[in-house]
Design a protein around this motif. Structure first.
Motif, short mmCIF file in Angstrom:
data_model
loop_
_atom_site.label_atom_id
_atom_site.label_comp_id
_atom_site.label_asym_id
_atom_site.label_seq_id
_atom_site.Cartn_x
_atom_site.Cartn_y
_atom_site.Cartn_z
N LEU A 63 0.95 -1.29 -0.11
CA LEU A 63 -0.02 -0.11 -0.02
C LEU A 63 0.91 1.21 -0.09
N CYS A 64 2.04 1.20 0.78
CA CYS A 64 2.63 2.28 0.59
C CYS A 64 3.47 2.61 -0.73
N ARG A 65 3.73 1.45 -1.48
CA ARG A 65 4.31 1.99 -2.55
C ARG A 65 3.34 2.66 -3.54
N TYR A 66 1.91 1.98 -3.34
CA TYR A 66 0.64 2.61 -4.30
C TYR A 66 0.31 4.01 -3.82
N VAL A 67 0.59 4.41 -2.36
CA VAL A 67 0.38 5.86 -2.33
C VAL A 67 1.48 6.55 -2.77
N ASN A 68 2.74 5.91 -2.87
CA ASN A 68 3.81 6.88 -3.32
C ASN A 68 3.78 7.03 -4.81
N GLU A 69 3.24 6.14 -5.61
CA GLU A 69 3.17 6.34 -6.68
C GLU A 69 2.05 7.13 -7.35
N HIS A 70 1.02 7.26 -6.58
CA HIS A 70 -0.26 7.91 -7.08
C HIS A 70 -0.65 9.05 -6.17
N PHE A 71 -0.05 9.27 -5.07
CA PHE A 71 -0.15 10.54 -4.17
C PHE A 71 1.21 10.99 -3.59
N LYS A 72 2.11 11.47 -4.64
CA LYS A 72 3.57 11.42 -4.27
C LYS A 72 3.61 12.36 -2.96
N ASN A 73 2.77 13.16 -2.61
CA ASN A 73 3.21 14.03 -1.52
C ASN A 73 2.40 13.71 -0.07
N VAL A 74 1.83 12.50 -0.32
CA VAL A 74 1.21 12.03 0.76
C VAL A 74 1.94 10.98 1.67
N PRO A 75 2.55 11.47 2.98
CA PRO A 75 3.44 10.85 3.73
C PRO A 75 2.86 9.57 4.22
N VAL A 76 3.64 8.36 4.26
CA VAL A 76 3.00 6.96 5.04
C VAL A 76 3.84 6.81 6.06
N VAL A 77 3.21 6.46 6.94
CA VAL A 77 3.91 5.68 8.42
C VAL A 77 3.43 4.38 8.56
N ILE A 78 4.41 3.56 8.66
CA ILE A 78 4.12 2.04 8.86
C ILE A 78 4.16 1.60 10.35
N LEU A 79 3.08 1.07 10.59
CA LEU A 79 2.61 0.74 12.28
C LEU A 79 3.15 -0.82 12.30
N SER A 80 3.70 -1.56 13.36
CA SER A 80 3.97 -2.63 13.51
C SER A 80 4.18 -3.03 14.83
N SER A 81 3.80 -4.49 15.30
CA SER A 81 3.70 -4.78 16.64
C SER A 81 5.11 -5.37 17.02
N GLU A 82 6.02 -5.29 16.14
CA GLU A 82 7.38 -5.62 16.53
C GLU A 82 8.48 -4.41 16.20
N ASP A 83 9.25 -4.46 17.01
CA ASP A 83 10.53 -3.62 17.04
C ASP A 83 11.35 -4.07 16.13
N ASN A 84 11.56 -4.59 14.75
CA ASN A 84 12.33 -5.31 14.18
C ASN A 84 12.94 -4.63 12.88
N ASP A 85 14.35 -4.65 12.95
CA ASP A 85 15.09 -4.00 11.89
C ASP A 85 14.89 -4.15 10.69
N GLU A 86 14.55 -5.70 10.62
CA GLU A 86 14.38 -6.06 9.01
C GLU A 86 12.97 -5.40 8.55
N ARG A 87 11.91 -5.36 9.27
CA ARG A 87 10.56 -4.66 8.83
C ARG A 87 10.75 -3.31 8.95
N ARG A 88 11.76 -2.62 9.60
CA ARG A 88 11.71 -1.04 9.36
C ARG A 88 12.53 -0.93 8.18
N ARG A 89 13.82 -1.75 7.85
CA ARG A 89 14.44 -1.76 6.53
C ARG A 89 13.31 -1.72 5.30
N ILE A 90 12.44 -2.65 5.44
CA ILE A 90 11.51 -3.04 4.35
C ILE A 90 10.37 -1.71 4.21
N ALA A 91 10.02 -1.37 5.45
CA ALA A 91 9.06 -0.05 5.35
C ALA A 91 9.44 1.13 4.67
#
Length: 435
Positions: A63-91
């Motif tokens: 969804l983040c990629r979709y927003v960046n592609e179609h709504f370039k100036n709308v910021p996206v913040v990703i929420l997660s239940s885990e404080d995970n470096d790999e997930r953070r990198r992917i986000a």
């Protein structure tokens, strides 16, 4: 009017908590899946998207990629239940400006969202250009995401060898430098940038993990304008970039206004030549240098012949066109270091600095013949015109610059009396006609 926030999260509890904190200030759009979120985006463009790392039909980074592609100036913040470096990198690599752990969400989320939304709204940096020299890929991606959400163009550089050429070609509004690009390289790079002509006034922001006051003080002494600490915070990046670009734009505006005022104060609006006041100021300086250092200069006065006849026959618009053409030809005939001005009406003045008698004769002849062979087209008429010229070679000192002008003026009238379309020079040999 309330702004919209899109919350895409399959967890009812999470959605309820976020809505509870944010609904007083924002209109909340809810979604559990990518499909539902895309439908919500078709109804209203939000100021911010809060999306869970996992959705019912996929992952939040999709969804983040979709927003960046179609709504370039709308910021996206990703929420997660885990404080995970790999997930953070992917986000972050998916275009998110931040990664938040759900367990840390409390009433501070309101001020966090407020700050992001407000900074984007008031930033006024859309279209601005940023150049970055970042050592760590993750930091580079975060900065890119944040700056793109502000509507900025971002260029990332790695090769310091071509940095000067690249920076000058991009003409950035801000430069972001990673202090951690090798021992002392960050500081040396700041000094290098500050020596690049047009880069002297471009704000430089340093990113660093150092909290030492001596290091931070050195950054400013070496030419940095600001810094932001690691781990990078999107709010801090937005705030510093926005503040520094706005300051630069203000200084650019003031420079532009000052240049315009300077032009108005020193130039003739019709011809673009210097005005009488400016020419006299330069003449005083040259006369001072002549007295003190013996640096020769010369004054050339010239007047259009029978200009009244042109005005009376063809009108003042035609007369203005002739004066403009006259000014252009004279300026094209002298050196770039010489001062050409409109002295009044159809009369021009040229002040030549550091000139000898031989070159003075050549330049005067060039002006005379350039005008002698000139004409302008006006309403299907070809109007030829000539000029009379008087030149004073300043080989003897006069305390008052009016004396040089009077000498040149007398020679101009001699040219008029002897048939016009000619030039006379007073030099060490006496009065000489230019042939």
């Amino acid at each position: 009017m309330k702004k919209y926030i899109l919350i895409a999260d399959p967890s009812k509890v999470s959605r309820f908590v976020l809505e509870y904190y944010l609904s007083d200030k924002y209109n909340i759009l809810m979604a559990e899946s990518i499909v539902e979120a895309r439908r919500m985006l078709s109804l209203a463009i939000p100021s911010l998207v809060l999306v869970a790392y996992e959705l019912k039909d996929g992952f939040g980074n999709e969804l983040c990629r979709y927003v960046n592609e179609h709504f370039k100036n709308v910021p996206v913040v990703i929420l997660s239940s885990e404080d995970n470096d790999e997930r953070r990198r992917i986000a972050i690599e998916s275009g998110a400006i931040d990664y938040l752990v759900r367990t840390k969400i409390d009433d501070s989320i309101v001020s966090y969202v407020d700050e992001l939304v407000e900074l984007i709204e008031i930033s006024n940096v859309r279209g601005s250009i940023a150049c970055t020299i970042i050592n760590h890929k993750d930091d580079e991606v975060i900065i890119n995401n944040v700056l793109h959400s502000l509507g900025m163009q971002v260029f990332n550089f790695k090769n310091e060898d071509d940095l000067e050429i690249e920076l000058l070609s991009k003409n950035p509004d801000i430069i972001i430098v990673d202090l951690d690009i090798g021992k002392n390289k960050g500081l040396e790079l700041i000094k290098k940038i500050r020596k690049m002509g047009t880069m002297k006034k471009v704000p430089i922001i340093i990113i660093t993990d150092s909290r030492e006051s001596t290091v931070l003080r050195s950054l400013m002494l070496f030419g940095a304008n600001d810094y932001t600490l690691k781990p990078l915070s999107p709010e801090s990046i937005m705030l510093r970039v926005t503040a520094n670009i706005r300051t630069k734009k203000l200084y650019d505006y003031l420079d532009r206004i000052n240049n315009e005022l300077y032009q108005m104060a020193t130039t003739d609006p019709m011809t673009g030549l210097y005005n009488r006041r400016y020419i006299l100021e330069q003449l005083n300086i040259l006369n001072y240098n002549f007295e003190r250092y013996g640096t020769m200069f010369s004054v050339i006065l010239m007047d259009l012949d029978k200009f009244k006849n042109i005005n009376d026959t063809y009108g003042h618009d035609c007369g203005d066109k002739v004066i403009i053409d006259f000014a252009h030809r004279v300026k094209s005939s002298v050196r770039k270091t010489d001062f050409v001005g409109r002295f009044g009406g159809e009369e021009l003045i040229v002040v030549l600095q550091n000139i000898d008698e031989e070159n003075l004769y050549k330049i005067t002849k060039k002006i005379l013949y350039s005008i002698r062979n000139s004409s302008v087209n006006y309403n299907n008429f070809v109007i030829s015109y000539t000029t009379s010229i008087g030149v004073k070679y300043c080989n003897s000192y006069y305390p008052n610059i009016d004396e040089y002008i009077k000498k040149a003026d007398n020679l101009l009238y001699l040219a008029k009396e002897n048939g016009r379309n000619r030039a006379y020079i007073e030099n060490s040999s006496g009065v000489v006609e230019v042939v």
